[in-house]
Scaffold this motif. Structure first.
Motif, mmCIF file in Angstrom:
data_model
loop_
_atom_site.group_PDB
_atom_site.id
_atom_site.type_symbol
_atom_site.label_atom_id
_atom_site.label_comp_id
_atom_site.label_asym_id
_atom_site.label_seq_id
_atom_site.Cartn_x
_atom_site.Cartn_y
_atom_site.Cartn_z
ATOM 1 N N ARG A 250 30.120 -39.533 20.735
ATOM 2 C CA ARG A 250 30.662 -38.177 20.796
ATOM 3 C C ARG A 250 29.601 -37.148 20.431
ATOM 4 O O ARG A 250 29.502 -36.080 21.048
ATOM 5 N N ALA A 251 28.819 -37.496 19.372
ATOM 6 C CA ALA A 251 27.765 -36.558 18.974
ATOM 7 C C ALA A 251 26.736 -36.395 20.082
ATOM 8 O O ALA A 251 26.294 -35.284 20.390
ATOM 9 N N VAL A 252 26.369 -37.525 20.693
ATOM 10 C CA VAL A 252 25.375 -37.460 21.763
ATOM 11 C C VAL A 252 25.928 -36.696 22.965
ATOM 12 O O VAL A 252 25.267 -35.839 23.556
ATOM 13 N N SER A 253 27.199 -36.984 23.306
ATOM 14 C CA SER A 253 27.772 -36.336 24.482
ATOM 15 C C SER A 253 27.942 -34.836 24.288
ATOM 16 O O SER A 253 27.839 -34.071 25.245
ATOM 17 N N HIS A 254 28.215 -34.419 23.051
ATOM 18 C CA HIS A 254 28.428 -32.984 22.804
ATOM 19 C C HIS A 254 27.133 -32.287 22.404
ATOM 20 O O HIS A 254 26.725 -31.287 23.011
ATOM 21 N N ASP A 255 26.482 -32.835 21.346
ATOM 22 C CA ASP A 255 25.327 -32.136 20.778
ATOM 23 C C ASP A 255 24.086 -32.221 21.655
ATOM 24 O O ASP A 255 23.223 -31.345 21.584
ATOM 25 N N LEU A 256 23.973 -33.287 22.442
ATOM 26 C CA LEU A 256 22.846 -33.341 23.360
ATOM 27 C C LEU A 256 23.120 -32.514 24.618
ATOM 28 O O LEU A 256 22.205 -31.903 25.180
ATOM 29 N N ARG A 257 24.377 -32.483 25.048
ATOM 30 C CA ARG A 257 24.689 -31.750 26.258
ATOM 31 C C ARG A 257 24.484 -30.245 26.075
ATOM 32 O O ARG A 257 24.038 -29.546 26.991
ATOM 33 N N THR A 258 24.797 -29.728 24.868
ATOM 34 C CA THR A 258 24.708 -28.279 24.651
ATOM 35 C C THR A 258 23.281 -27.751 24.842
ATOM 36 O O THR A 258 23.060 -26.830 25.637
ATOM 37 N N PRO A 259 22.271 -28.303 24.138
ATOM 38 C CA PRO A 259 20.909 -27.778 24.377
ATOM 39 C C PRO A 259 20.391 -28.103 25.769
ATOM 40 O O PRO A 259 19.663 -27.297 26.367
ATOM 41 N N LEU A 260 20.776 -29.260 26.315
ATOM 42 C CA LEU A 260 20.322 -29.578 27.671
ATOM 43 C C LEU A 260 20.893 -28.592 28.688
ATOM 44 O O LEU A 260 20.198 -28.173 29.628
ATOM 45 N N THR A 261 22.160 -28.235 28.493
ATOM 46 C CA THR A 261 22.777 -27.254 29.398
ATOM 47 C C THR A 261 22.061 -25.911 29.296
ATOM 48 O O THR A 261 21.782 -25.245 30.318
ATOM 49 N N ALA A 262 21.749 -25.486 28.051
ATOM 50 C CA ALA A 262 21.054 -24.209 27.865
ATOM 51 C C ALA A 262 19.670 -24.245 28.497
ATOM 52 O O ALA A 262 19.231 -23.273 29.148
ATOM 53 N N ILE A 263 18.961 -25.365 28.312
ATOM 54 C CA ILE A 263 17.610 -25.480 28.886
ATOM 55 C C ILE A 263 17.678 -25.472 30.410
ATOM 56 O O ILE A 263 16.874 -24.806 31.096
ATOM 57 N N ALA A 264 18.659 -26.218 30.965
ATOM 58 C CA ALA A 264 18.786 -26.254 32.428
ATOM 59 C C ALA A 264 19.132 -24.878 32.992
ATOM 60 O O ALA A 264 18.580 -24.443 34.022
#
Length: 499
Positions: A250-264
């Motif tokens: 859950r942490a990976v799916s949420h916390d990794l997705r947030t910065p990756l989405t911002a970077i993309a």
């Protein structure tokens, strides 16, 4: 207590006492017959000697019973059968009395011996039942079997009168000093009971026939219980690992997705040819910030995995705590107004891993800034002893104080659990829930302590306590910074650089 129970005691009185008692009773019966001659015929009064014969036979066995029967027959013949004062066996009544006394002695002693044997067997059975019940409590109470076996062996030795005994969970052969009883369940070898080789044969038979079978049953049940308990513990561990894995996903799916989405998103915007320079600079800053955030999350996950695996072995060095704090503030790119630093000028050096210590401070300082509500975070470092604040105290104490909403009492320990996130008004700043758990893990691996003090609505104070060694080094201290949480050193900083 049963009347005349002493007559059937498991161990008869001494032979000397038996001879004295038998002789006294024969003499007493001889004297009693004289006044009774006026009430009954002399021949019928010989039955009084029968009582003496029975008492001697029952209490002391066959040999004294026969002796008492002969003495009674001779006394009756000499003193009371005519012609009195002489031993004559011409009259058939003398022979009848003597033979009757002998038969009574044999029968009474035999019955008494059988009764004693059964009483001894019943006592042995009772002892064995009590022993089995006590060993069942010892071996099945839920403790570790290897720790309970010596106690059970000592109790077995005490009950059976052995000088020593041992219960082993392995196959052990007998030798000149010990007799080995294999303990089995069918064809499965459970262990071995060892007793001294000088144990009496009767006790060895008792062990083989009655004690060993009950011990085999108890040992089998105890091993089965321990196996089931191990399975339960493993199941609980697997369940907990599954919970941690789920939380990690859950942490990976949420916390990794947030910065990756911002970077993309920022990357797509930067690719547009029509973007203004101001917007381009803003997008570049977003990419940098989210990249740092992503790097911190990855570092935290790696640090947590090392701590959980017990692989975060500290690389101890002499370090200045104030330099580590300043390095942590540099890593946070903190603005001057965000933190108020107050450090004792004579703060002693400590022995710790500089990289792990810096990572712990970074995580706690970042957490305090995140929840401070825009107020400055106070960082105070002092040397503390049992007598108060003084240079060269027993430990270095660093207090990180924010002015945020505080932590409820029920959450004071939970905030150090991995993936736990306490509710806060500043929801947009919620982290991954790993920083405080990693900070405590690194501080404790370096021999220190980290705890939190807080009252709801009055902020929170995170307290670092680091032990001060007995003596500081005479040379310059080791490096105080590293690039990762594993303890790899970076360029050195010495006490001379303290401000």
């Amino acid at each position: 207590m049963r009347p005349f129970g002493f007559l059937l005691a498991s161990q008869p009185p001494s032979r000397r006492a038996g001879v004295l008692v038998a002789a006294s009773l024969v003499a007493l019966c001889t004297l009693l017959i004289y006044p009774l001659k006026h009430l009954a015929p002399v021949v019928s009064l010989g039955v009084l000697y029968m009582l003496v014969v029975l008492v001697a036979s029952i209490a002391w066995g066959l040999w004294l019973g026969v002796g008492t029967a002969v003495a009674s027959g001779l006394a009756f013949n000499y003193f009371h059968l005519p012609p009195s004062g002489t031993l004559t066996f011409k009259d058939g009544s003398s022979w009848v009395a003597l033979i009757t006394f002998l038969i009574a002695a044999v029968l009474a002693s035999s019955v008494a011996e059988v009764t004693r044997a059964r009483a001894r067997e019943a006592a042995d059975r009772r002892e064995e039942a009590d022993l089995a019940a006590e060993m069942a409590r010892l071996l099945l109470r839920g403790g570790r079997l290897a720790e309970d076996l010596p106690t059970a062996a000592a109790r077995l030795s005490q009950v059976l009168g052995l000088s020593s005994s041992a219960i082993e969970l392995e196959a052990r052969p007998g030798d000149a000093r010990r007799v080995a009883f294999p303990l089995r369940e069918g064809t499965r070898r459970l262990g071995t009971l060892l007793v001294p080789s000088d144990t009496p044969e009767t006790t060895l038979r008792r062990l083989q026939e009655r004690v060993v079978p009950s011990l085999e049953g108890l040992l089998s049940a105890s091993l089965e219980r321990e196996s089931l308990l191990t399975g339960v513990v493993e199941t609980a561990s697997l369940r907990r690992a599954d919970v941690v894995k789920t939380a990690l996903l859950r942490a990976v799916s949420h916390d990794l997705r947030t910065p990756l989405t911002a970077i993309a998103t920022a990357g797509e915007a930067l690719a547009s040819p029509s973007i203004a320079d101001a917007d381009r600079a803003e997008m570049v800053e977003i990419v940098r910030e989210e990249t740092r955030r992503l790097a911190r999350l990855v570092d935290n996950l790696l640090d947590l995995s090392r701590l959980e695996a017990g692989a975060a072995e500290p690389r101890l060095a002499w370090i200045a705590v104030d330099e580590v704090i300043r390095s942590a503030l540099d890593d946070l790119a903190a603005e001057p107004e965000e933190f108020a630093l107050s450090v004792d000028r004579s703060l002693p050096l400590v022995r710790a891993d500089p990289a792990q210590l810096e990572r712990a401070f970074v995580n706690v300082l970042e957490n305090a800034r995140r929840h401070s509500g825009g107020h400055p975070v106070s960082v105070r470092a002092r040397a503390i002893s049992s007598l108060g604040v003084q240079p060269g105290g027993e430990r270095v104490v660093v207090r990180v104080v924010d002015r945020g909403p505080g932590i409820p009492p029920a959450q004071l320990e939970r905030v150090f659990e991995p993936f736990y996130r306490a509710g806060t008004p500043y929801g947009e700043h919620r982290g991954s829930g790993l920083g405080l758990a990693i900070a405590r893990g690194f501080i404790e691996s370096n021999g220190g302590r980290l705890h939190v003090e807080s009252l709801p609505g009055q902020g929170a104070t995170f307290v670092f306590e680091l032990p001060i060694p007995a003596a500081e080094p005479s040379a310059e201290p080791s490096p105080t910074r590293a690039s990762d949480g594993g303890g790899s050193p970076a360029p050195a900083k010495t006490p001379a650089s303290r401000r």
